[in-house]
Structure formats: structure tokens, C-alpha cells
Design a protein around this motif. Structure first.
Motif, PDB file in Angstrom:
ATOM      1  N   ASP A   1      10.019  32.521  34.063  1.00 37.66           N
ATOM      2  CA  ASP A   1      10.279  33.095  32.732  1.00 37.66           C
ATOM      3  C   ASP A   1       8.986  33.253  31.939  1.00 37.66           C
ATOM      4  O   ASP A   1       8.809  34.236  31.201  1.00 37.66           O
ATOM      5  N   HIS A   2       8.093  32.294  32.094  1.00 33.09           N
ATOM      6  CA  HIS A   2       6.790  32.386  31.415  1.00 33.09           C
ATOM      7  C   HIS A   2       6.010  33.599  31.905  1.00 33.09           C
ATOM      8  O   HIS A   2       5.412  34.333  31.095  1.00 33.09           O
ATOM      9  N   TYR A   3       6.017  33.838  33.211  1.00 28.26           N
ATOM     10  CA  TYR A   3       5.325  35.000  33.757  1.00 28.26           C
ATOM     11  C   TYR A   3       5.963  36.294  33.249  1.00 28.26           C
ATOM     12  O   TYR A   3       5.262  37.282  32.981  1.00 28.26           O
ATOM     13  N   THR A   4       7.279  36.295  33.090  1.00 27.48           N
ATOM     14  CA  THR A   4       7.965  37.486  32.583  1.00 27.48           C
ATOM     15  C   THR A   4       7.537  37.801  31.157  1.00 27.48           C
ATOM     16  O   THR A   4       7.291  38.967  30.807  1.00 27.48           O
ATOM     17  N   ARG A   5       7.435  36.785  30.319  1.00 27.74           N
ATOM     18  CA  ARG A   5       6.996  37.005  28.938  1.00 27.74           C
ATOM     19  C   ARG A   5       5.554  37.501  28.888  1.00 27.74           C
ATOM     20  O   ARG A   5       5.218  38.381  28.083  1.00 27.74           O
ATOM     21  N   LEU A   6       4.707  36.953  29.749  1.00 25.08           N
ATOM     22  CA  LEU A   6       3.315  37.415  29.788  1.00 25.08           C
ATOM     23  C   LEU A   6       3.241  38.883  30.207  1.00 25.08           C
ATOM     24  O   LEU A   6       2.507  39.671  29.600  1.00 25.08           O
ATOM     25  N   ARG A   7       3.993  39.257  31.227  1.00 30.80           N
ATOM     26  CA  ARG A   7       3.970  40.636  31.694  1.00 30.80           C
ATOM     27  C   ARG A   7       4.464  41.590  30.608  1.00 30.80           C
ATOM     28  O   ARG A   7       3.922  42.685  30.435  1.00 30.80           O
ATOM     29  N   LYS A   8       5.477  41.177  29.883  1.00 29.26           N
ATOM     30  CA  LYS A   8       6.023  42.039  28.838  1.00 29.26           C
ATOM     31  C   LYS A   8       4.981  42.314  27.756  1.00 29.26           C
ATOM     32  O   LYS A   8       4.809  43.457  27.317  1.00 29.26           O
ATOM     33  N   ARG A   9       4.272  41.271  27.327  1.00 30.59           N
ATOM     34  CA  ARG A   9       3.249  41.466  26.287  1.00 30.59           C
ATOM     35  C   ARG A   9       2.100  42.332  26.798  1.00 30.59           C
ATOM     36  O   ARG A   9       1.587  43.197  26.075  1.00 30.59           O
TER      37      ARG A   9
ATOM     38  N   ARG B   1      18.809  38.938  29.339  1.00 34.48           N
ATOM     39  CA  ARG B   1      18.050  37.829  29.906  1.00 34.48           C
ATOM     40  C   ARG B   1      18.773  37.224  31.108  1.00 34.48           C
ATOM     41  O   ARG B   1      18.151  36.873  32.114  1.00 34.48           O
TER      42      ARG B   1
ATOM     43  N   ARG C   1      18.390  39.496  34.096  1.00 35.94           N
ATOM     44  CA  ARG C   1      17.069  39.354  34.721  1.00 35.94           C
ATOM     45  C   ARG C   1      17.004  38.091  35.566  1.00 35.94           C
ATOM     46  O   ARG C   1      16.482  38.099  36.678  1.00 35.94           O
TER      47      ARG C   1
END
Length: 451
Positions: A233-241, A320, A323
Motif C-alpha cells: 500500500d505504501h508503494y501504491t501511494r508513492l506511485r500515485k504521487r 481501495r 485494488r
């Protein structure tokens, strides 16, 4: 019985040799994209022979590819289009049946190849030499390079194990080339009497895997997925930003994060599968048949009103969850369990996953209400049998795998996976599953099920 494994060999190159291999990779990728555009412009063809006849000379002249590679590129592109056409037909059938309303978009534009991985044909593009050296083909001739790798795999290569195709892969992070070689191992055919127990493996999101055996004497294994899923989930948030930023540096960082997440999942699945096989030697391992699971468990949509018009939109919470449903690679986990089991003398088979977490293993009562709020506690509404929901699923898989073992012992044929296309056969299997009952005093011996 044949089992194919992949040996990862590290190539030791100089800076000049590294540049030659890199140039080959980029030319090979450009050739793949050229043939992909050609196939798209000529009716999205998937015929490997016709693609080779139409592009062979151009590949030799424009990209200076050697003869064998100029044949391998059309074959690879043809296989890609064949897979896309298969998905298109499958999606059309699902749309006709009312499972989905979306249109398949995989053939709207030619597939684009981004990875510069090169496919080598053994005996033509590459071959092994003495003293741990390998000869690989480049645009400017052959290179003889020393290599290193896992000692067991290196020994298999030196012993003359059957060798198949290989892929030349470049690790951008380490600036290093690897050769991924397919090795075919001849293993003895397993017999029902060679196995001492049956194991069921239930997979999920909260617990990535839960195992159970035929008896209650063996402690079940629980593999909690909270830490790994939180990191994903952390990687997903980073990719989104980073994707919202959209700069070249941000997109380069996105690709690095994607590779990091892929390594995280592969390492986690490797550790889980290795521990399961080590804990349950000489076993018949039952895995869930998860093919088309996303279509069979279509998520609900929430109705909203936007600008005075009624429309169906997915809420942020449901988005969410959708995903997360497709976030973890359970197919990879099951594949690792299957090939590690075969190497260790065990056998993995797949059974139907229908209602495995809703059916009571004690009395057979099946209902969604047996899992209040879809939580982790299973409470049978008929006999009030209470247990961890994922452990219930694993026990139901054990019972279904016992049926597979029984049929194997009686007929001599092992069903590796159930036939999900035949609805009548599947209904018959589900009817047999409904008659199964879990006994806490089950004997560890399998002989009473067979001979």
C-alpha cells in the motif's frame, strides 16, 4: 515426470562487453515493437509464420539482428497476439453472459514492449563452455563470458542437464547482466503410496496462506500478510504521487518502485512456499483453483448522484478494496509451491475453491451467514462450530484433496486441476464436496482411502 526450473546466472562482463550486450537488448526491443506494429496493421495477425515472412528481411537490415533472432522476434510477437485474442474471446463470452459490461481494449493499439529482455535459443544463440563459461551472441559477434550462480544449478548445467531457451536480463539497479536459463529435470513419477499426508493451503489477503493437514495433531501454519500488504500500500501511494507529478525523473522513480514491489512479493512468496514444503514433506498439497476469481467475485458498485444524474460510481473505499483484491500475486505463490513440492518429492494439485470458506467442515451446512461480517471468525449457524475462518477454508481444501487422492489411487490418474469449463462436472464435484465431514480423530494414514 519433467519439471522445468529457471537458473539465474550472473555474467561477469567488462565495460565493453556490457555495452555490446546492452546494444543487443535495445535493438531486440525495437525489433519487437516494429513487428508488433506490422502485425497490428495487417489485421492484428498472430500467425508466427506469416509474421516471419513479412518482417524477416527488415529485421536483418534495419536492426542488424542475427538470423536466429530475426526468427525469434516474430514468434514472440505472434505468441503475444495469440494471448490477446484468447483474452478477447474470453471477455466476449463473459460480456455475452452478462458478467461484465466493459469492452476489451487489449487490441485497440499494438502491444508495446518496454522490457529489453532478449530470448536466446540454446545451441544457436548461446551455449555453455567448460570452466563455467557461456558463449552468447551479440550484434558484433559472440562473447565468451564467465558466469556464477547457485551451486546446485551450476552443477546441473555441468552434468549435462537438458537445457532450453534462456533470457538475457539486465538489472538496471546493479548495472549487471543475468542469464535466465531453463533447465528440464527428469523426476520419478509419484505414486499414491509414496505420500504420507494431505495438506490444504488456503490463500487470502489478511493471511496470505493458512495450511491444515488431515489430522488435528499437526499445528496449522498461519502466514500473516499485514506487514507485506501495508508495504505494498505504501508503494501504491508513492506511485500515485509520482505519477501525478509526471516528470521524467518521477517516472523513472515509479519504475524503480514497481521493481521493488515485485521483489517484495516474490521474496515473500518464496519464503512462504519454502516453509510450507519444508514443514510438510511427502504430501499431496491441495491448492485453490483461482482461475477467473475476479470475474466470479465481482465487487459491488455504489450508486451515486452526480450533477443531478443517476450514475454508478465506485466509492473511494470500494476502489481501495478492489485494488487490494488484485494486489497480491497468489498465482505466483501457488506456482512456487507446486514446483518446490515436485522437487521435494511431494505433489501439488488444485481443487475447486467454491464455498470453501462458507461450508462447515463438521456438519456440511453452507451459508454466507457462517462468516459474520466476512470476518475471521467462522460460526456455523447449524451446529455452532466455531473456528478461524481461514483454517476452516484450509480444512475444506484438505477434504476435497482427499477425494482427489482417492480417485488417483483408484484410477491411477492424478487430476492436476479441475475442469471448470464443464458446468455439469463441476456440479457433480460440488455435490461430492457437500457430503464430506471433518473428523478430529482422522487417521494420518491414507491407505484406508485407497487400496
Amino acid at each position: 515426470m519433467k519439471q522445468t526450473i529457471i537458473a539465474k546466472l550472473k555474467l561477469h562482463t567488462t565495460s565493453e562487453q556490457l555495452a555490446q550486450l546492452r546494444n543487443l537488448q535495445l535493438a531486440y526491443r525495437d525489433a519487437l515493437n516494429y513487428v508488433s506494429r506490422y502485425a497490428f496493421e495487417h489485421g492484428k495477425m498472430s500467425s508466427k509464420r506469416r509474421l516471419q515472412e513479412g518482417t524477416y528481411q527488415e529485421l536483418r537490415v534495419l536492426y542488424a539482428l542475427p538470423a536466429q533472432m530475426a526468427c525469434s522476434v516474430p514468434r514472440q510477437v505472434g505468441a503475444t497476439y495469440k494471448g490477446l485474442w484468447t483474452k478477447y474471446k474470453k471477455h466476449a463470452a463473459s460480456r455475452k453472459a452478462g458478467v461484465t459490461k466493459k469492452r476489451y481494449k487489449g487490441l485497440d493499439q499494438p502491444p508495446r514492449y518496454l522490457s529489453p529482455t532478449v530470448t536466446y535459443q540454446q545451441g544457436r544463440d548461446y551455449g555453455f563452455k567448460t570452466e563455467q563459461r557461456v558463449s552468447v551472441l551479440t550484434l558484433s559477434g559472440r562473447l565468451i563470458l564467465p558466469y556464477s550462480g547457485y551451486e546446485r544449478y551450476v552443477a546441473l548445467i555441468e552434468q549435462g542437464t537438458s537445457i532450453g531457451t534462456a533470457q538475457l536480463w539486465y538489472d538496471q539497479r546493479k548495472k549487471r547482466f543475468y542469464l535466465l536459463v531453463a533447465l528440464s529435470l527428469e523426476l520419478p513419477d509419484p505414486e499414491p503410496g509414496d505420500l504420507s499426508q494431505v495438506v490444504g493451503v488456503d490463500v487470502g489477503r489478511r493471511y496470505l496462506a493458512v495450511t491444515s493437514t488431515t489430522t488435528g495433531s499437526g499445528d496449522p501454519l498461519f502466514f500473516l500478510g499485514k506487514e507485506a500488504v501495508a508495504q505494498a500500500d505504501h508503494y501504491t501511494r508513492l506511485r500515485k504521487r509520482l505519477q501525478q507529478k509526471g516528470t521524467r525523473g518521477a517516472m523513472r522513480k515509479v519504475r524503480a518502485i514497481e521493481q521493488r514491489e515485485r521483489r517484495l512479493k516474490a521474496e515473500t512468496n518464496h519464503c512462504i512456499s519454502k516453509r510450507i514444503i519444508h514443514r510438510h514433506p511427502a504430501s499431496l498439497i491441495g491448492l485453490e483453483e483461482l482461475t477467473d476469481i475476479r470475474e466470479r467475485t465481482k465487487p459491488k458498485k455504489h450508486r451515486r448522484t452526480k450533477q443531478g444524474k443517476s450514475s454508478e460510481l465506485v466509492s473511494p473505499k470500494q476502489r481501495r478494496e478492489n485494488r487490494r483484491r488484485s494486489q497480491w500475486s497468489f498465482a505466483q505463490l501457488q506456482a512456487m509451491i507446486a514446483y518446490k513440492a515436485m522437487l521435494a518429492g511431494s505433489v501439488a494439485t488444485k481443487v475447486d475453491a467454491d464455498y470453501s470458506s462458507q461450508a462447515c467442515p463438521r456438519c456440511g451446512h453452507t451459508a454466507r451467514a457462517n462468516r459474520p461480517g466476512k470476518g475471521l471468525v467462522f460460526v456455523c449457524q447449524n451446529c455452532h462450530y466455531t473456528l478461524h475462518a481461514d483454517l476452516v477454508g484450509a480444512r475444506n481444501l484438505v477434504l476435497r484433496t482427499l477425494l482427489v487422492w482417492q480417485d488417483w489411487a483408484r484410477t491411477g490418474l492424478l487430476s492436476v486441476a479441475p475442469d471448470t469449463s464443464d458446468s455439469e462436472a463441476k456440479a457433480a464435484r460440488l455435490s461430492r464436496y457437500a457430503e464430506l465431514r471433518w473428523s478430529p480423530d482422522a487417521s494420518p494414514s491414507l491407505q484406508r482411502w485407497g487400496h
